[in-house]
Design a protein around this motif. Structure first.
Motif, short mmCIF file in Angstrom:
data_model
loop_
_atom_site.label_atom_id
_atom_site.label_comp_id
_atom_site.label_asym_id
_atom_site.label_seq_id
_atom_site.Cartn_x
_atom_site.Cartn_y
_atom_site.Cartn_z
N GLN A 115 0.84 -1.20 0.00
CA GLN A 115 0.00 0.00 0.00
C GLN A 115 0.87 1.25 0.00
O GLN A 115 0.59 2.22 -0.68
N PHE A 116 1.92 1.21 0.77
CA PHE A 116 2.84 2.34 0.85
C PHE A 116 3.52 2.57 -0.49
O PHE A 116 3.65 3.71 -0.93
N GLU A 117 3.95 1.49 -1.15
CA GLU A 117 4.59 1.62 -2.46
C GLU A 117 3.64 2.25 -3.47
O GLU A 117 4.05 3.10 -4.27
N LYS A 118 2.38 1.86 -3.44
CA LYS A 118 1.39 2.45 -4.35
C LYS A 118 1.27 3.95 -4.09
O LYS A 118 1.23 4.74 -5.03
N LEU A 119 1.20 4.32 -2.83
CA LEU A 119 1.09 5.74 -2.47
C LEU A 119 2.31 6.51 -2.95
O LEU A 119 2.18 7.59 -3.55
N ASN A 125 4.61 9.96 -9.62
CA ASN A 125 4.00 10.22 -10.93
C ASN A 125 3.41 11.62 -11.00
O ASN A 125 3.55 12.31 -12.00
N LYS A 126 2.74 12.07 -9.94
CA LYS A 126 2.18 13.42 -9.91
C LYS A 126 3.29 14.46 -10.01
O LYS A 126 3.17 15.47 -10.68
#
Length: 132
Positions: A115-119, A125-126
């Protein structure tokens, strides 16, 4: 200030001990250790032996007879293990503190690494899009 007083102070500082700690180890008061370091009082032979044993140096070194000692305490402590030594280096680095705080927060909130990696990837990316 005598050679002995300078060396006692240097060894105590290298060992990162207070005068009180050294005094307790030697059965002396903090005031007595302070007077030894300031050169206001000369230790008796028994006290010199106690200092030598406590700091793991020879009495000859303490008295200035010998300039060299194999066991001279240093500012660097020998690490218990390479892992602990590395971890200690990170903890002393101020730039590492936010990462440590983040890791503790993750542990406290039970966030899984995926979950942390996704965040993190979303944030990266932003940031990339905003830079273009």
């Amino acid at each position: 200030m005598s050679v002995l007083s300078e060396r006692v102070k240097k060894l105590r500082s290298a060992k990162r001990q207070s005068q009180n700690e050294v005094g307790k180890a030697l059965g002396k008061s903090r005031e007595t250790v302070s007077k030894y370091e300031l050169g206001e009082r000369e230790p008796d032979p028994e006290a010199i032996v106690l200092f030598a044993k406590h700091f793991n140096v020879s009495a000859d070194y303490l008295l200035g007879i010998n300039e060299q000692t194999e066991n001279l305490a240093t500012d660097e402590r020998k690490p218990y293990s390479p892992e602990l030594y590395s971890f200690e280096k990170y903890l002393k680095n101020e730039k590492f503190i936010p990462y440590l705080q983040l890791a503790v927060s993750m542990m406290d909130s039970n966030i899984e690494i995926k979950q942390f990696e996704k965040l993190i990837n979303k944030i990266i990316n932003k940031t990339k899009i905003n830079l273009i």
